[in-house]
Write a protein that holds these residues in place. Structure first.
Motif, PDB file in Angstrom:
ATOM      1  N   LEU A 125       0.854  -1.188   0.000  1.00 52.53           N
ATOM      2  CA  LEU A 125       0.000   0.000   0.000  1.00 52.53           C
ATOM      3  C   LEU A 125       0.891   1.239   0.000  1.00 52.53           C
ATOM      4  O   LEU A 125       1.864   1.310   0.752  1.00 52.53           O
ATOM      5  N   TYR A 158      -3.167   2.999   4.349  1.00 53.62           N
ATOM      6  CA  TYR A 158      -2.923   1.886   5.266  1.00 53.62           C
ATOM      7  C   TYR A 158      -4.269   1.319   5.696  1.00 53.62           C
ATOM      8  O   TYR A 158      -5.303   1.958   5.550  1.00 53.62           O
ATOM      9  N   ALA A 206       2.804  -1.013   4.262  1.00 51.67           N
ATOM     10  CA  ALA A 206       2.334   0.291   3.798  1.00 51.67           C
ATOM     11  C   ALA A 206       3.454   1.324   3.883  1.00 51.67           C
ATOM     12  O   ALA A 206       4.233   1.327   4.837  1.00 51.67           O
TER      13      ALA A 206
END
Length: 125
Positions: free
Chosen positions: A43, A47, A55
């Protein structure tokens, strides 16, 4: 509904990983199909609360603090900031970092030196 189909088409073509990103830094609810992929998913700028995926997000507080500290280090004492829209977490966090740097340097916060912008070059000008 295009998103799952696009990712399905990409995975059929043999991609080895997927970077899923958002324009604004924020918490997201990851689409169900991301959990079922057999490839790594990262990501970017977002998140999930379950931390199911790695992330990468900016540290907005540290950024505001670092930029302000840089100016203080060069002897500046009257430092203004142009924020983004106040409803955006990034704008709130950068302002928090700005205020922390001022406080650490014993420079009083002056709300007159905070101007609301919209992230555009014209707003900065």
């Amino acid at each position: 509904v295009m998103e799952p189909r696009a990712i399905q088409a990409l995975t059929r073509r043999g991609i080895s990983a997927l970077i899923y990103m958002t324009i604004f830094t924020r918490e997201i609810t990851a689409p169900d199909f991301l959990y079922s992929l057999d490839i790594p998913v990262i990501l970017l700028n977002c998140y999930t609360t379950d931390y199911a995926f790695p992330a990468v997000v900016p540290s907005e507080i540290a950024g505001g603090q670092s930029a302000t500290r840089h100016l203080i280090g060069h002897g500046h004492r009257r430092i203004a900031t142009i924020t983004g829209e106040p409803w955006m977490q990034a704008a709130q966090d950068r302002l928090k970092g700005y205020r922390r740097a001022l406080a650490t340097a014993d420079i009083p916060f002056d709300p007159e030196l905070v101007v609301e912008g919209d992230w555009s070059a014209s707003a900065g000008y």
